[in-house]
Design an enzyme around this catalytic site. Structure first.
Site, PDB file in Angstrom:
ATOM      1  N   HIS A   1      -1.869 -12.266   3.346  1.00  0.00           N
ATOM      2  CA  HIS A   1      -1.313 -11.837   2.055  1.00  0.00           C
ATOM      3  C   HIS A   1      -0.025 -12.572   1.732  1.00  0.00           C
ATOM      4  CE1 HIS A   1      -1.045  -9.080  -1.347  1.00  0.00           C
ATOM      5  NE2 HIS A   1       0.233  -8.859  -1.062  1.00  0.00           N
TER       6      HIS A   1
ATOM      7  N   ARG B   1      -2.962   0.581 -10.284  1.00  0.00           N
ATOM      8  CA  ARG B   1      -2.106   0.673 -11.465  1.00  0.00           C
ATOM      9  C   ARG B   1      -2.523  -0.324 -12.539  1.00  0.00           C
ATOM     10  NH1 ARG B   1       2.558  -1.529  -9.221  1.00  0.00           N
ATOM     11  NH2 ARG B   1       1.837  -1.512  -7.084  1.00  0.00           N
TER      12      ARG B   1
ATOM     13  N   HIS C   1      -3.770  -4.236  -3.534  1.00  0.00           N
ATOM     14  CA  HIS C   1      -2.564  -3.525  -3.080  1.00  0.00           C
ATOM     15  C   HIS C   1      -2.837  -2.033  -3.221  1.00  0.00           C
ATOM     16  CE1 HIS C   1      -0.007  -7.034  -4.813  1.00  0.00           C
ATOM     17  NE2 HIS C   1       0.243  -7.047  -3.533  1.00  0.00           N
TER      18      HIS C   1
ATOM     19  N   GLU D   1       1.438   1.603  -1.471  1.00  0.00           N
ATOM     20  CA  GLU D   1       2.603   0.985  -0.827  1.00  0.00           C
ATOM     21  C   GLU D   1       3.844   1.850  -1.008  1.00  0.00           C
ATOM     22  OE1 GLU D   1       3.609  -2.772  -2.552  1.00  0.00           O
ATOM     23  OE2 GLU D   1       5.074  -3.277  -1.006  1.00  0.00           O
TER      24      GLU D   1
ATOM     25  N   HIS E   1      -1.147  -3.153   2.516  1.00  0.00           N
ATOM     26  CA  HIS E   1      -0.135  -2.116   2.788  1.00  0.00           C
ATOM     27  C   HIS E   1      -0.778  -0.809   3.254  1.00  0.00           C
ATOM     28  CE1 HIS E   1       2.571  -4.988   1.078  1.00  0.00           C
ATOM     29  NE2 HIS E   1       2.111  -4.847  -0.144  1.00  0.00           N
TER      30      HIS E   1
ATOM     31  N   ASP F   1       3.446 -11.783   2.591  1.00  0.00           N
ATOM     32  CA  ASP F   1       3.692 -11.129   1.307  1.00  0.00           C
ATOM     33  C   ASP F   1       4.806 -11.780   0.476  1.00  0.00           C
ATOM     34  OD1 ASP F   1       3.859  -9.355  -0.787  1.00  0.00           O
ATOM     35  OD2 ASP F   1       3.985  -7.549   0.431  1.00  0.00           O
TER      36      ASP F   1
HETATM   37  C1  NGQ Z   1       3.489  -8.153  -6.187  1.00  0.00           C
HETATM   38  N1  NGQ Z   1       4.506  -7.069  -4.284  1.00  0.00           N
HETATM   39  O1  NGQ Z   1       2.459  -8.165  -6.848  1.00  0.00           O
HETATM   40  O2  NGQ Z   1       4.145  -9.187  -5.984  1.00  0.00           O
HETATM   41  C2  NGQ Z   1       3.969  -6.856  -5.617  1.00  0.00           C
HETATM   42  C3  NGQ Z   1       5.002  -6.235  -6.510  1.00  0.00           C
HETATM   43  C4  NGQ Z   1       3.726  -4.562  -7.859  1.00  0.00           C
HETATM   44  C5  NGQ Z   1       4.484  -6.090  -3.408  1.00  0.00           C
HETATM   45  N2  NGQ Z   1       3.887  -4.992  -3.730  1.00  0.00           N
HETATM   46  C6  NGQ Z   1       4.480  -5.855  -7.841  1.00  0.00           C
HETATM   47  N3  NGQ Z   1       5.025  -6.223  -2.224  1.00  0.00           N
HETATM   48  O3  NGQ Z   1       3.256  -4.087  -6.838  1.00  0.00           O
HETATM   49  O4  NGQ Z   1       3.582  -4.030  -8.960  1.00  0.00           O
HETATM   50 ZN    ZN Z   2       1.604  -8.246  -2.443  1.00  0.00          ZN
END
Ligand code: NGQ
Ligand code: ZN
Length: 447
Positions: A54, A206, A228, A231, A265, A316
């Site tokens: 990831h 989401r 995801h 998390e 996660h 990540d």
């Molecule tokens: C991302 N990163 O897509 O880069 C996400 C943040 C989100 C992590 N979750 C954005 N670590 O989850 O909305």
């Molecule tokens: Zn991510």
């Protein structure tokens, strides 16, 4: 050229005095218990390359810049606002330059393949580039330039919250409808090198509705599906309000989660969800450094692995790129909360670092849709430990891996990916050129 090692962690265990015959980027034959030939390159210890399941490569450019408290309740969501400000500045050239730097560092760290969870598809205002797959092409070019194996996971992103809420302006670059996304995946597939793999990544519950998720899945064909999930507690709370179920419970109940899936996660899970993921064969995609950095929480890794759950690791946010540290932190999180030692060691494998490494190699391979491991027919993705690191003095077998994971600083000597030596003496062979381009891109980004 063939490679000879004093010892090697083969698919079926440790062996001494091992020659690997290489052909077409693969290990053609493994010959344990042999003397080196005059033409063999001689090395110390061989480990299989570790998959990094990831990555958001572009985030490497902001590493170290989000460690300043912005407001009293600084958290994941305020970090995301900062990250979104960065997103708006990254054009195709910056994307490629930053990704190449991140990928070179991954190879230096012992990662030989990356799962790029790629969502910067369009121009900052959401308008399409002339080539709609411009940005994924840049990821492919960066992977080629560094020489890392690539599993490209184009991200489907359509909404700003559960129940199909509209996305915000900062998310305009990420957005596609299902048809547009299918076209993007087609184009991205055509850009890949022969050993590239394509999957799909619905960003999170989401960002995608259940209806969208159902029509997306066939696009993955038999390839990897990454998402995801759970998390942050806010995501759990919002999911409960929307569906009456927690995110992982909802996913297991509503979607055909199986070994093609990686749940990235999966931090906040209850006992039934832990058991459900383990039984499904899906991989828990753990990113210990980033999860610590973002204040996410701790995945119940001990319970999950005790039920046969598959884990892999990812870098990540790329705030720090270090394969050994991901494994070390995974164990240390468990030690600190359970006030115990060697929590993630196995009945069958009491050496904690070696057990975690083995689990992450196997889980990472499943997650990224490839085969790994040192055996005939497998890709020649090999990491050699650095004989000059005194950490390894008088160590053998699993103690070498434990010493790499828990104790070494300059632990890696050479890294081969697809049979080509990419890292030598701990440094990527193209580091100077890749780093120069990175510095130029950063000067523009920060101007
Ligand atoms: C991302 N990163 O897509 O880069 C996400 C943040 C989100 C992590 N979750 C954005 N670590 O989850 O909305
Ligand atoms: Zn991510």
């Amino acid at each position: 050229m063939d490679l000879w090692f004093e010892s090697a962690l083969l698919e079926d265990g440790w062996a001494d005095r091992v020659r690997f015959r290489l052909a077409d980027g693969r290990i053609e034959a493994v010959e344990p218990g042999v003397e080196p030939d005059a033409g063999d390159e001689r090395h110390f210890v061989a480990l299989p390359g570790l998959p990094n399941l990831h990555s958001h490569a572009f985030q490497r450019a902001m590493a170290g810049l989000a460690e300043v408290r912005g407001r009293a309740d600084d958290d994941f969501w305020s970090w995301r606002e900062l990250m979104y400000r960065f997103v708006g500045r990254i054009g195709p050239e910056e994307c490629e330059a930053v990704a190449a730097q991140a990928y070179a560092e991954m190879l230096e760290a012992g990662f030989t393949r990356v799962g790029e969870f790629h969502y910067l598809h369009h121009a900052p205002d959401g308008s399409r580039y002339d080539d709609v797959a411009e940005m994924s092409g840049r990821i492919v070019a960066a992977a080629e330039s560094a020489g890392i194996g690539l599993t490209l996971l184009p991200v489907f992103y359509a909404h700003g919250g559960f129940g199909g809420q509209p996305a915000g302006a900062a998310q305009a670059r990420f957005l596609n409808d299902v048809e547009g996304f299918a076209g993007l995946v087609e184009r991205a597939k055509a850009q890949l090198p022969p050993d590239g793999v394509i999957g799909i990544a619905p960003h999170s519950l989401r960002a995608v509705t259940p209806q969208e998720l159902r029509v997306l899945l066939p696009i993955a064909d038999r390839g990897p599906v990454h998402i995801h999930i759970a998390e942050q507690m806010k995501e759990v709370v919002d999911c409960l309000a929307w569906s009456g179920k927690r995110p992982v419970r909802w996913l297991l109940d509503e979607m055909p989660v199986d070994r093609r899936w990686t749940l990235v996660h999966a931090t906040h899970v209850e006992a039934d969800e832990v058991a459900g993921i383990a039984a499904s064969g899906a991989v828990a995609g753990l990113c210990p450094i980033t999860e610590a950095n973002l204040g996410d929480g701790l995945f119940p890794a001990a319970k999950f692995m005790a039920q046969g759950g598959m884990i892999g690791v990812g870098s990540d946010s790329n705030v720090r790129i270090d394969a050994a540290e991901e494994l070390r932190l995974l164990e240390y999180g468990q030690r600190l909360t359970r006030r115990a030692r060697n929590v993630l060691a196995g009945e069958d494998r009491p050496a904690t670092g070696a057990r975690l490494f083995d689990a992450a190699v196997k889980g990472g391979a499943r997650s990224l849709g490839v085969e790994t491991g040192l055996a005939a027919g497998r890709p020649a993705d090999i990491v050699s430990l650095n004989r000059d690191d005194p950490t390894y003095a008088e160590r053998k077998g699993d103690a070498l891996v434990d010493s790499w994971v828990f104790a070494s600083r300059a632990g890696i000597d050479c890294v081969w990916r697809g049979g080509v030596k990419r890292v030598e003496g701990g440094r990527h062979r193209r580091r100077a050129a890749i780093e120069a381009r990175y510095r130029t891109a950063l000067a523009r980004l920060m101007a």
